[in-house]
Design a protein around this motif. Structure first.
Motif, PDB file in Angstrom:
ATOM      1  N   VAL A 295       0.754  -1.130   0.014  1.00  0.00           N
ATOM      2  CA  VAL A 295      -0.083   0.062  -0.036  1.00  0.00           C
ATOM      3  C   VAL A 295       0.728   1.053  -0.088  1.00  0.00           C
ATOM      4  O   VAL A 295       1.679   1.417   0.841  1.00  0.00           O
ATOM      5  CB  VAL A 295      -0.937  -0.074   1.201  1.00  0.00           C
ATOM      6  N   ALA A 296       0.882   2.030  -0.955  1.00  0.00           N
ATOM      7  CA  ALA A 296       1.556   3.427  -1.081  1.00  0.00           C
ATOM      8  C   ALA A 296       0.718   4.422  -0.316  1.00  0.00           C
ATOM      9  O   ALA A 296      -0.451   4.920  -0.927  1.00  0.00           O
ATOM     10  CB  ALA A 296       1.414   3.803  -2.617  1.00  0.00           C
ATOM     11  N   ASN A 297       1.111   4.908   0.657  1.00  0.00           N
ATOM     12  CA  ASN A 297       0.509   5.866   1.780  1.00  0.00           C
ATOM     13  C   ASN A 297       1.003   7.182   1.441  1.00  0.00           C
ATOM     14  O   ASN A 297       2.220   7.480   1.822  1.00  0.00           O
ATOM     15  CB  ASN A 297       0.617   5.395   3.273  1.00  0.00           C
ATOM     16  N   THR A 302       5.104   6.405   2.938  1.00  0.00           N
ATOM     17  CA  THR A 302       5.560   5.282   3.294  1.00  0.00           C
ATOM     18  C   THR A 302       4.799   4.245   2.336  1.00  0.00           C
ATOM     19  O   THR A 302       3.814   4.486   1.701  1.00  0.00           O
ATOM     20  CB  THR A 302       5.369   4.737   4.526  1.00  0.00           C
ATOM     21  N   VAL A 303       5.578   2.857   1.834  1.00  0.00           N
ATOM     22  CA  VAL A 303       4.904   2.167   1.255  1.00  0.00           C
ATOM     23  C   VAL A 303       5.032   0.736   2.482  1.00  0.00           C
ATOM     24  O   VAL A 303       5.721   0.344   2.951  1.00  0.00           O
ATOM     25  CB  VAL A 303       5.653   1.322  -0.164  1.00  0.00           C
ATOM     26  N   ALA A 304       3.590   0.567   2.844  1.00  0.00           N
ATOM     27  CA  ALA A 304       3.339  -0.532   3.863  1.00  0.00           C
ATOM     28  C   ALA A 304       3.111  -2.216   3.140  1.00  0.00           C
ATOM     29  O   ALA A 304       2.502  -2.102   1.878  1.00  0.00           O
ATOM     30  CB  ALA A 304       2.547  -0.213   4.683  1.00  0.00           C
ATOM     31  N   TRP A 305       3.755  -3.199   3.990  1.00  0.00           N
ATOM     32  CA  TRP A 305       3.159  -4.303   3.199  1.00  0.00           C
ATOM     33  C   TRP A 305       2.364  -5.122   4.302  1.00  0.00           C
ATOM     34  O   TRP A 305       2.854  -5.077   5.537  1.00  0.00           O
ATOM     35  CB  TRP A 305       4.465  -5.140   2.798  1.00  0.00           C
ATOM     36  N   ALA A 319       3.112  -5.623   8.504  1.00  0.00           N
ATOM     37  CA  ALA A 319       4.167  -6.190   8.762  1.00  0.00           C
ATOM     38  C   ALA A 319       5.537  -5.441   8.658  1.00  0.00           C
ATOM     39  O   ALA A 319       6.509  -5.629   9.399  1.00  0.00           O
ATOM     40  CB  ALA A 319       4.762  -7.487   7.863  1.00  0.00           C
ATOM     41  N   GLY A 320       5.482  -4.189   7.985  1.00  0.00           N
ATOM     42  CA  GLY A 320       6.436  -3.404   7.795  1.00  0.00           C
ATOM     43  C   GLY A 320       6.201  -2.352   7.031  1.00  0.00           C
ATOM     44  O   GLY A 320       5.141  -2.224   6.180  1.00  0.00           O
ATOM     45  N   GLU A 321       7.060  -1.336   6.586  1.00  0.00           N
ATOM     46  CA  GLU A 321       7.080  -0.217   5.799  1.00  0.00           C
ATOM     47  C   GLU A 321       8.354   0.166   5.476  1.00  0.00           C
ATOM     48  O   GLU A 321       9.558  -0.131   6.380  1.00  0.00           O
ATOM     49  CB  GLU A 321       6.294   0.704   6.629  1.00  0.00           C
ATOM     50  N   VAL A 322       8.404   1.079   4.300  1.00  0.00           N
ATOM     51  CA  VAL A 322       9.751   1.722   3.867  1.00  0.00           C
ATOM     52  C   VAL A 322       9.451   3.021   3.517  1.00  0.00           C
ATOM     53  O   VAL A 322       8.155   3.274   2.872  1.00  0.00           O
ATOM     54  CB  VAL A 322      10.408   0.727   2.539  1.00  0.00           C
ATOM     55  N   THR A 323      10.249   3.848   3.841  1.00  0.00           N
ATOM     56  CA  THR A 323      10.081   5.521   3.771  1.00  0.00           C
ATOM     57  C   THR A 323      10.226   5.797   2.156  1.00  0.00           C
ATOM     58  O   THR A 323      11.438   5.485   1.731  1.00  0.00           O
ATOM     59  CB  THR A 323      10.821   6.223   4.489  1.00  0.00           C
ATOM     60  N   VAL A 324       9.090   6.515   1.558  1.00  0.00           N
ATOM     61  CA  VAL A 324       9.326   6.862   0.307  1.00  0.00           C
ATOM     62  C   VAL A 324       8.484   8.079   0.306  1.00  0.00           C
ATOM     63  O   VAL A 324       7.222   8.137   0.219  1.00  0.00           O
ATOM     64  CB  VAL A 324       8.760   5.918  -1.070  1.00  0.00           C
ATOM     65  N   ARG A 325       8.930   9.162  -0.052  1.00  0.00           N
ATOM     66  CA  ARG A 325       8.240  10.592   0.009  1.00  0.00           C
ATOM     67  C   ARG A 325       7.369  10.426  -1.080  1.00  0.00           C
ATOM     68  O   ARG A 325       7.662  10.334  -2.216  1.00  0.00           O
ATOM     69  CB  ARG A 325       9.406  11.604  -0.106  1.00  0.00           C
TER      70      ARG A 325
END
Length: 333
Positions: A295-297, A302-305, A319-325
């Motif tokens: 999911v692109a928030n 963030t992109v969460a999975w 379960a986690g996320e990565v920072t993507v402006r």
């Protein structure tokens, strides 16, 4: 197996590149020269990635992803309209929907995947209503004969023809929806005979029967996609199907949620809403093996999975996320 993911952004770092390994994403780079890439599409052979630049003067860009972790810009062309929000490869053409002026355009593609200058442009219009069309999405049908385009401002889904020889676009038929539905995106069921249309202004999914022989949609029942106590408005954004055709997944921005709907013979039924793991979930996508939902928030950057239960189709907790402006789209090579 490590896979590559491409993340579109708005007010971010351009086209972001990441790796996926068993669920988690890791950002590895970015093509900053691809500006405001709010929607992405891959060629049939997955060697070329296309991006819109959602700008007042729109741009479409082709990126060579033969080496997925080392993307190279092939070519860019003016998109032929204002505020492009979606694009798709349709035969030998790239087609693009423009929200700001309601135009759908086509660009012929060179053998290497590069778009040539604008081929044709078609305004989605209803002169009697005088409403702004706000074309939002273009989707080829599974038969390869027709192109479906959502017109959010006209509460309609248009069925278009595209002449593969000339690139000319023409209206064939349309399906009207109740006022203020605001159709944003749609998805075909894997059987190719059903379409599910997501409303942005009224948070509903409308089921429709699709006849590829005649190019006609027949509207069916609609169901609300938000959970109890959801705020108003909610602005649903994306709709996708599970590969087995049993479930729909819908991202809802005002609710910051993902709705799960079970597909049956009539209207789909909402069975659960889950946290999207961030603010303003715009696009969502299934991972390559179908066991993760990404999911692109956009507003939380963030992109969460979320893990998916293969038996029930239901997502578990984030379960986690990565920072993507400004994250707003996720596509896998």
């Amino acid at each position: 197996m490590t896979r590559t993911a491409y993340i579109g952004t708005l007010d971010g770092d351009g086209l972001v590149v990441a790796t996926e390994d068993g669920g988690p994403l890791t950002v590895t780079g970015a093509l900053r020269q691809v500006r405001e890439p709010s929607a992405l599409a891959l060629s049939a052979d997955r060697s070329t990635l296309y991006a819109v630049s959602e700008l007042p003067d729109g741009v479409v860009t082709a990126v060579d992803v033969t080496d997925p972790q080392r993307p190279v810009v092939l070519a860019a062309q003016p998109s032929g309209g204002a505020g492009p929000t979606h694009l798709a490869v349709f035969g030998r053409h790239l087609v693009t929907a423009h929200y700001s002026d309601g135009v759908v355009t086509s660009h012929p593609l060179d053998p290497d995947g590069s778009p040539r200058p604008l081929g044709s442009a078609l305004l989605l219009e209803d002169p009697a209503s005088g409403a702004a069309p706000h074309a939002h999405q273009v989707v080829p049908d599974p038969s390869g004969r027709w192109l479906l385009a959502t017109a959010l401002g006209l509460d309609a889904v248009f069925v278009l023809r595209l002449d593969q020889a000339t690139g000319e676009l023409a209206e064939h038929s349309r399906m009207d929806l109740p006022a203020r539905t605001g159709p944003r995106h749609l998805v075909f069921h894997p059987d190719g005979d059903r379409v599910f249309v997501l409303g942005e202004l009224t948070p509903t999914v409308t089921a429709a029967a699709w006849d590829p022989a005649t190019g006609v949609l027949e509207r069916g029942a609609a169901v609300t996609v938000t959970g109890p106590g959801a705020p108003d408005p909610t602005y649903p954004a994306e709709i996708i199907t599970s590969p087995d055709g049993r479930f729909l997944y819908v991202s809802t921005r005002g609710e910051n949620a993902v709705g799960v709907l079970r597909i049956g013979p009539g209207a789909p039924q909402l069975v659960q809403t889950s946290s999207a793991g961030g603010a303003w979930p715009r696009h969502c996508a299934l991972g390559p093996d179908g066991t993760w939902l990404y999911v692109a928030n956009q507003h939380s950057g963030t992109v969460a999975w979320l893990p998916l239960d293969p038996a029930t189709g239901l997502p578990g907790p984030v379960a986690g996320e990565v920072t993507v402006r400004g994250a707003c789209w996720v596509a896998f090579a």
